[in-house]
Design an enzyme around this catalytic site. Structure first.
Site, PDB file in Angstrom:
ATOM      1  CB  CYS A   2      -0.893   0.039   1.233  1.00  0.00           C
ATOM      2  SG  CYS A   2      -1.889  -1.424   1.415  1.00  0.00           S
ATOM      3  NE  ARG A  27       4.380   1.922  -0.990  1.00  0.00           N
ATOM      4  CZ  ARG A  27       5.303   1.717  -0.066  1.00  0.00           C
ATOM      5  NH1 ARG A  27       6.549   2.089  -0.298  1.00  0.00           N
ATOM      6  NH2 ARG A  27       5.001   1.163   1.077  1.00  0.00           N
ATOM      7  CD1 TRP A  79      -0.499  -5.039  -4.345  1.00  0.00           C
ATOM      8  CD2 TRP A  79       0.114  -6.105  -2.472  1.00  0.00           C
ATOM      9  NE1 TRP A  79       0.144  -6.197  -4.700  1.00  0.00           N
ATOM     10  CE2 TRP A  79       0.524  -6.869  -3.578  1.00  0.00           C
ATOM     11  CE3 TRP A  79       0.388  -6.585  -1.194  1.00  0.00           C
ATOM     12  CZ2 TRP A  79       1.191  -8.070  -3.455  1.00  0.00           C
ATOM     13  CZ3 TRP A  79       1.052  -7.786  -1.064  1.00  0.00           C
ATOM     14  CH2 TRP A  79       1.459  -8.513  -2.196  1.00  0.00           C
ATOM     15  CG  ASN A 103       1.996   0.345   3.986  1.00  0.00           C
ATOM     16  OD1 ASN A 103       1.764  -0.837   3.759  1.00  0.00           O
ATOM     17  ND2 ASN A 103       3.182   0.890   3.806  1.00  0.00           N
ATOM     18  N   GLY A 104       0.161  -1.768   6.104  1.00  0.00           N
ATOM     19  CA  GLY A 104       0.703  -2.741   7.061  1.00  0.00           C
ATOM     20  C   GLY A 104      -0.339  -3.793   7.381  1.00  0.00           C
ATOM     21  CD  GLU A 487      16.604 -18.345  -7.819  1.00  0.00           C
ATOM     22  OE1 GLU A 487      16.135 -19.183  -8.600  1.00  0.00           O
ATOM     23  OE2 GLU A 487      16.372 -17.128  -7.906  1.00  0.00           O
ATOM     24  CE  LYS A 491      17.181 -14.478 -10.139  1.00  0.00           C
ATOM     25  NZ  LYS A 491      16.063 -15.169  -9.633  1.00  0.00           N
ATOM     26  CD  GLU A 494      15.887 -15.316 -13.994  1.00  0.00           C
ATOM     27  OE1 GLU A 494      14.701 -15.567 -14.173  1.00  0.00           O
ATOM     28  OE2 GLU A 494      16.329 -14.957 -12.876  1.00  0.00           O
ATOM     29  CG  HIS A 510      28.269 -38.713 -11.686  1.00  0.00           C
ATOM     30  ND1 HIS A 510      28.911 -39.940 -11.728  1.00  0.00           N
ATOM     31  CD2 HIS A 510      27.871 -38.558 -10.403  1.00  0.00           C
ATOM     32  CE1 HIS A 510      28.875 -40.497 -10.532  1.00  0.00           C
ATOM     33  NE2 HIS A 510      28.263 -39.673  -9.703  1.00  0.00           N
ATOM     34  CE  LYS A 609       8.539  -9.991 -10.608  1.00  0.00           C
ATOM     35  NZ  LYS A 609       9.760 -10.650 -10.131  1.00  0.00           N
TER      36      LYS A 609
END
Ligand code: G6P
Length: 614
Positions: A2, A27, A79, A103-104, A487, A491, A494, A510, A609
């Site tokens: 938010c 945001r 949000w 907000n929270g 991962e 990254k 990407e 191997h 995204k």
């Protein structure tokens, strides 16, 4: 998440508030609203409120139909967390003469709701926020002026908040307060601003004060008076911001990805908030999205996901097996739909997705549903397609992630998997209360250790420079570090377009070992845990073939310096929790390699995204 704005001064403020909200659009939000007050035209006027679902354009259209008058006002982009993105759930929330934006997350909102209901209060939304408006109203009815009423009300609230409150009885002021969520005060000439982030006030002033946790501010056109919640005066001078507006949107960071990497301690706090019951060594059942009857049926946990989310599930599987003793499998969603998986009512299928919209994951979830499996979604975006299709959701609350390459969404998915595994282990008795208490205590301490790891930023940057000229890199890990190695490799490829492979260190011999020479950087994720000795041997094997090894190892390790070419020492944490820590240097490494190469870090070529094609 938010966004909040506030204005008190001499200008008509509705358009100004909308302008501030526009600067907070990054945001993420799904509805918006404003409330204004006319300060002094002789007659007392009620607070005017306008709210609209969807983009700010809808609010602007509504404003054209019904302009809001007033030189004191607050605004909000919401949000959704508690309650769907509808007009009644949008902020500001009104109770009597009070209007509030927040907000929270208010952790004790259910207890507050029970208390207020018993007093006859009627609620008009499904939000946690509305409770705070009613609490302030209750204090106002008891005769307290706004500043006092807000302090007294917030003393009854647990959780994260940044709030801005106006009061029809005192139209010349806004009261703001903060705990965990951000709040910035802007100092104008005969006018004052409040906002969730600096860019919203930067077009009007570059003199700002960042409110600290536990502080409450009384804003009038002439300035601000700040106190702690318990009434102690706070004296702090505003500081002058020298960033451009564009830089400020990224909080001073060069890219959103770097900002999001640095947001991770806060994001993990938000994932954990209100969900961990340390006293009982448990997870709060209402937060996990599954009922006990469903859980009692579960004999196997099946994770489905794509991309980075699928790497989080590799960690989730290990946790479910070791903490809950339940057999667990992971599968790429696109492969799951391409065959005839044997699943049924005793399987819990967990779909993990930051966007909640990935078509492959959605399709896999539908297959699982047809076969009668129990379903759960772990997602970041509220009410997105995957949680809706699953019918049960555990939200990560990482906040919007703008960088296409996922960082904070990934680590918050790790946290969600951890809480799920603890929850399952506690239900079936595999995990004792004492062991869970210990693990959860270490878990709530993670943000502190993550902050210390982020302080390695400059060191990692220096190590990244020579990697920028590499053509390939090998990432190794074992046990809980295997998903982190995979991962880490994803990254790097990407965002820097350097070929990279993530491998289980035991598999190196191997195949990949054939690739190792002086031109092959090897990044070994090797914190102190039961796999350490074995991966240390793999590192020796790589060094014996001239591989250039960068090790991510635990602070205090006295031997790795003699084996690896470079070492990034990270804080010591519970061995099961090391992925939260070791992820960070790998994210920073990829980021700086890409930045040295000059690629488009936040929007790498060919990637999206949210992927809504199969
Ligand atoms: C895209 C994104 C990745 C993400 C993947 C899965 O490829 O660029 O960052 O990991 O989709 O997305 P999801 O929203 O389901 O986690």
């Amino acid at each position: 998440m938010c966004g909040i704005v506030g204005y008190v001064g001499n200008q008509e403020c509705a358009d100004l508030l909308v302008d501030g909200l526009r600067r907070l659009e990054y945001r993420g939000y799904d509805s918006a609203g404003l409330a204004t007050l006319v300060r002094s035209d002789g007659e007392k006027r009620p607070i005017e409120v306008l709210r609209a679902v969807g983009k700010l354009g809808n609010l602007v259209a509504a404003l054209r139909e019904r302009p809001l008058k007033g030189t004191t006002g607050i605004g909000h982009t919401r949000w959704a967390t508690h309650g769907r993105p509808t007009e009644v759930n949008a902020h500001p929330h009104v109770a009597g003469p009070i209007a509030l934006v927040h907000n929270g997350i208010i952790e004790n909102h259910l207890a507050l709701k029970r208390e207020l209901s018993a007093e006859g209060v009627k609620f008009s939304s499904d939000t946690d926020t509305e409770m705070v408006a009613h609490l302030i109203h209750r204090e106002a009815k008891a005769g307290h002026e706004l500043f006092v009423a807000v302090k007294r009300a917030l003393a009854q609230v647990h959780g994260a908040y940044a709030v801005a409150v106006i009061d029809q009885r005192q139209p010349d002021r806004i009261v703001v307060a903060k705990n965990a969520s951000p709040l910035v005060i802007g100092f104008g000439d005969g006018e004052m601003f409040a906002a969730s982030d600096i860019p919203a006030v930067l077009p009007y002033t570059n003199r700002v004060l960042l409110l600290e946790d536990g502080e409450v501010g009384l804003l009038t056109a002439d300035g601000i008076q700040v106190e702690s919640l318990d009434g102690k005066k706070v004296e702090r001078e505003p500081r002058t911001i020298t960033w451009s507006a564009a830089q400020a949107e990224k909080g001073g960071f060069k890219h959103f990805m770097l900002k999001e990497i640095h947001e991770q301690p806060r994001a993990i706090e938000d994932t954990l908030r209100g969900r961990v019951d340390l006293a009982n060594g448990d997870i709060i059942a209402s937060e996990i999205g599954l009922d006990e009857a469903t859980v009692a049926k579960v004999q196997r946990v099946y994770f489905i996901a794509c991309g980075t989310s699928s790497h989080a599930t590799l960690y989730g599987r290990q946790l479910v097996e070791s903490l809950a003793g339940i057999p667990s499998q992971c599968e790429l969603a696109s492969e799951f739909v391409g065959r005839d998986p044997v699943i049924g009512p005793t399987d819990l299928v967990v779909a993990v997705s930051q966007s909640g919209e990935t078509l492959d994951t959605l399709a896999a979830l539908k297959v699982a549903k047809e076969k009668g499996a129990q379903l759960l979604a772990i997602a970041n975006v509220i009410h997105s397609a995957i949680p809706r299709a699953a019918g049960a959701a555990f939200y990560t609350h990482a906040g919007p992630e703008i960088g296409v390459a996922s960082t904070k969404c990934f680590t918050t998915q790790l946290a969600a998997c951890l809480l799920l595994a603890v929850y399952l282990g506690r239900r079936n008795g595999k995990l004792s209360k004492e062991k869970a208490q210990e693990l959860l205590q270490h878990t709530v301490e993670l943000p502190h250790h993550m902050r210390a790891t982020l302080a390695l930023d400059d060191l990692v940057r220096d190590l990244a420079r020579p990697l920028a000229s590499s053509h390939s890199a090998l990432f190794l890990g074992r046990g809980v570090s295997f998903p982190i190695a995979v991962e880490g490799a994803l990254k790097l490829k990407e965002i820097s377009y350097i070929h990279a492979e993530g491998y289980a260190a035991g598999e190196m011999k191997h195949g990949p070992i054939a690739l190792i020479d002086a031109n092959m950087p090897v990044i070994a994720v090797m914190p102190d845990d039961r796999s350490y000795e074995k991966i240390a041997s793999n590192v020796q094997e790589a060094r014996a073939r001239d591989g250039v090894v960068i090790a991510i190892a635990t602070r205090g390790n006295s031997e790795i310096g003699a084996i690896a070419n470079k070492v990034i020492y990270v804080p010591k944490v519970d061995p099961l929790l090391s992925p939260f820590i070791t992820s960070i240097p790998l994210q920073l490494l990829s980021y700086y390699v890409a930045d040295f190469k000059g690629t488009d870090v936040d929007q790498p070529r060919n990637l999206a995204k949210t992927v809504t094609v199969e």
